[in-house]
Design a protein around this motif. Structure first.
Motif, mmCIF file in Angstrom:
data_model
loop_
_atom_site.group_PDB
_atom_site.id
_atom_site.type_symbol
_atom_site.label_atom_id
_atom_site.label_comp_id
_atom_site.label_asym_id
_atom_site.label_seq_id
_atom_site.Cartn_x
_atom_site.Cartn_y
_atom_site.Cartn_z
ATOM 1 N N TYR A 70 20.934 32.520 14.271
ATOM 2 C CA TYR A 70 20.178 32.865 15.489
ATOM 3 C C TYR A 70 20.015 31.632 16.494
ATOM 4 O O TYR A 70 20.221 31.869 17.647
ATOM 5 C CB TYR A 70 18.882 33.832 15.195
ATOM 6 C CG TYR A 70 18.247 34.135 16.671
ATOM 7 C CD1 TYR A 70 18.843 35.258 17.490
ATOM 8 C CD2 TYR A 70 17.191 33.595 17.116
ATOM 9 C CE1 TYR A 70 18.018 35.750 18.488
ATOM 10 C CE2 TYR A 70 16.472 33.919 18.006
ATOM 11 C CZ TYR A 70 16.789 34.889 18.927
ATOM 12 O OH TYR A 70 16.234 35.285 19.997
ATOM 13 N N LYS A 74 21.634 31.020 20.309
ATOM 14 C CA LYS A 74 20.848 31.097 21.405
ATOM 15 C C LYS A 74 21.277 29.806 21.959
ATOM 16 O O LYS A 74 21.328 29.612 23.502
ATOM 17 C CB LYS A 74 19.298 30.959 21.037
ATOM 18 C CG LYS A 74 18.355 31.171 22.271
ATOM 19 C CD LYS A 74 17.029 31.576 21.921
ATOM 20 C CE LYS A 74 16.180 30.612 20.882
ATOM 21 N NZ LYS A 74 14.778 31.064 20.913
ATOM 22 N N VAL A 78 22.524 29.388 25.947
ATOM 23 C CA VAL A 78 21.588 28.495 27.004
ATOM 24 C C VAL A 78 22.655 27.280 27.513
ATOM 25 O O VAL A 78 22.915 27.132 28.805
ATOM 26 C CB VAL A 78 20.633 27.899 26.350
ATOM 27 C CG1 VAL A 78 19.858 26.614 27.142
ATOM 28 C CG2 VAL A 78 19.467 28.883 26.218
ATOM 29 N N ILE A 115 13.208 32.414 33.018
ATOM 30 C CA ILE A 115 13.772 32.922 31.750
ATOM 31 C C ILE A 115 14.339 31.901 30.722
ATOM 32 O O ILE A 115 14.062 32.046 29.495
ATOM 33 C CB ILE A 115 15.270 33.473 32.260
ATOM 34 C CG1 ILE A 115 14.998 34.693 33.232
ATOM 35 C CG2 ILE A 115 16.113 33.848 31.112
ATOM 36 C CD1 ILE A 115 16.092 35.237 34.130
ATOM 37 N N LEU A 116 14.722 30.486 30.933
ATOM 38 C CA LEU A 116 14.779 29.513 29.946
ATOM 39 C C LEU A 116 13.590 29.189 29.390
ATOM 40 O O LEU A 116 13.631 29.138 27.973
ATOM 41 C CB LEU A 116 15.231 28.329 30.799
ATOM 42 C CG LEU A 116 16.903 28.296 31.373
ATOM 43 C CD1 LEU A 116 17.255 27.142 32.136
ATOM 44 C CD2 LEU A 116 17.853 28.596 30.159
ATOM 45 N N ASN A 117 12.306 29.187 29.915
ATOM 46 C CA ASN A 117 11.221 29.020 29.344
ATOM 47 C C ASN A 117 10.781 30.123 28.431
ATOM 48 O O ASN A 117 10.183 30.117 27.231
ATOM 49 C CB ASN A 117 10.003 28.927 30.265
ATOM 50 C CG ASN A 117 10.069 27.617 30.995
ATOM 51 O OD1 ASN A 117 10.490 26.620 30.482
ATOM 52 N ND2 ASN A 117 9.559 27.332 32.181
ATOM 53 N N GLY A 118 11.234 31.508 28.727
ATOM 54 C CA GLY A 118 10.913 32.433 27.947
ATOM 55 C C GLY A 118 11.772 32.439 26.686
ATOM 56 O O GLY A 118 11.488 33.192 25.606
ATOM 57 N N LEU A 119 12.972 31.733 26.828
ATOM 58 C CA LEU A 119 13.913 31.703 25.443
ATOM 59 C C LEU A 119 13.397 30.540 24.682
ATOM 60 O O LEU A 119 13.947 30.059 23.733
ATOM 61 C CB LEU A 119 15.334 31.408 25.974
ATOM 62 C CG LEU A 119 15.916 32.729 26.441
ATOM 63 C CD1 LEU A 119 17.328 32.413 27.003
ATOM 64 C CD2 LEU A 119 16.201 33.827 25.355
ATOM 65 N N VAL A 121 13.258 27.320 25.856
ATOM 66 C CA VAL A 121 13.924 26.173 26.228
ATOM 67 C C VAL A 121 12.881 25.057 27.005
ATOM 68 O O VAL A 121 12.287 25.552 27.927
ATOM 69 C CB VAL A 121 15.223 26.412 27.181
ATOM 70 C CG1 VAL A 121 15.803 25.379 27.639
ATOM 71 C CG2 VAL A 121 15.996 27.290 26.332
ATOM 72 N N ILE A 162 15.937 23.178 22.441
ATOM 73 C CA ILE A 162 15.031 24.488 22.143
ATOM 74 C C ILE A 162 14.508 24.075 20.765
ATOM 75 O O ILE A 162 15.179 23.797 19.745
ATOM 76 C CB ILE A 162 16.069 25.660 21.697
ATOM 77 C CG1 ILE A 162 16.641 25.962 22.853
ATOM 78 C CG2 ILE A 162 15.482 26.651 20.981
ATOM 79 C CD1 ILE A 162 17.947 26.933 22.681
#
Length: 176
Positions: A70, A74, A78, A115-119, A121, A162
């Protein structure tokens, strides 16, 4: 023969301490008979415990592999989005007289960073940070007395990671 008689007489004369005398019942308890059913039970029990331990190890390993898969997926997704980030950053750095255009690009960049921070990153590689070869790719070197040793003087491309996994190294210029 005479020697045998002397040895027999010596053996008879030597008293045996009471501690060394073992009753017959105690001697039998010291070496119990092994029950074949008990041996079979112990062997089956050991086999069962080994299989349970193997299954537990397998379960833990597959969970770890699933999490790694996973995380790798991800990170790959990214990495495919990063050129969009780079293009938006270049657009923001270009001078323009159209305020609506600039505001639209800023909003798009803000949403992408959100969005990147939510993932999970993390964006790294700022001017003034210390150089870390595990996270930065030094493409240039400069001598600048106003900056310390191994300090980032200029950032050409920001880095992304990440957790502990670096998705893209930051391309930087290092001073001193």
């Amino acid at each position: 023969m005479a020697e045998e008689k002397k040895m027999n007489e010596e053996e008879q004369e030597t008293p045996v301490p009471e501690e060394e005398l073992v009753p017959e019942e105690t001697a039998e308890e010291a070496a119990p008979e092994t029950n074949p059913w008990e041996e079979k039970y112990n062997a089956e029990h050991d086999a069962h415990l080994r299989i349970a331990a193997e299954y537990d190890n397998f379960r833990k390993r597959t969970i770890k592999e699933k999490d790694a898969a996973y995380g790798n997926g991800k990170a790959d997704a990214v990495a495919k989005i990063l050129p969009i980030y780079d293009n938006l950053e270049r657009a923001l750095n270009q001078p323009t007289e159209d305020a609506a255009f600039k505001k639209g690009v800023e909003m798009t960049m803000t949403e992408l960073v959100k969005i990147l921070n939510g993932l999970g990153v993390e964006i790294f590689g700022q001017v003034g940070d210390s150089f870390d070869p595990n996270m930065h790719n030094a493409v240039m070197h400069t001598e600048d007395e106003s900056l310390g040793e191994n300090v980032i003087a200029q950032v050409f491309q920001k880095g992304f990671k990440i957790g502990e996994k670096v998705v893209r190294f930051a391309m930087v210029q290092v001073a001193n």
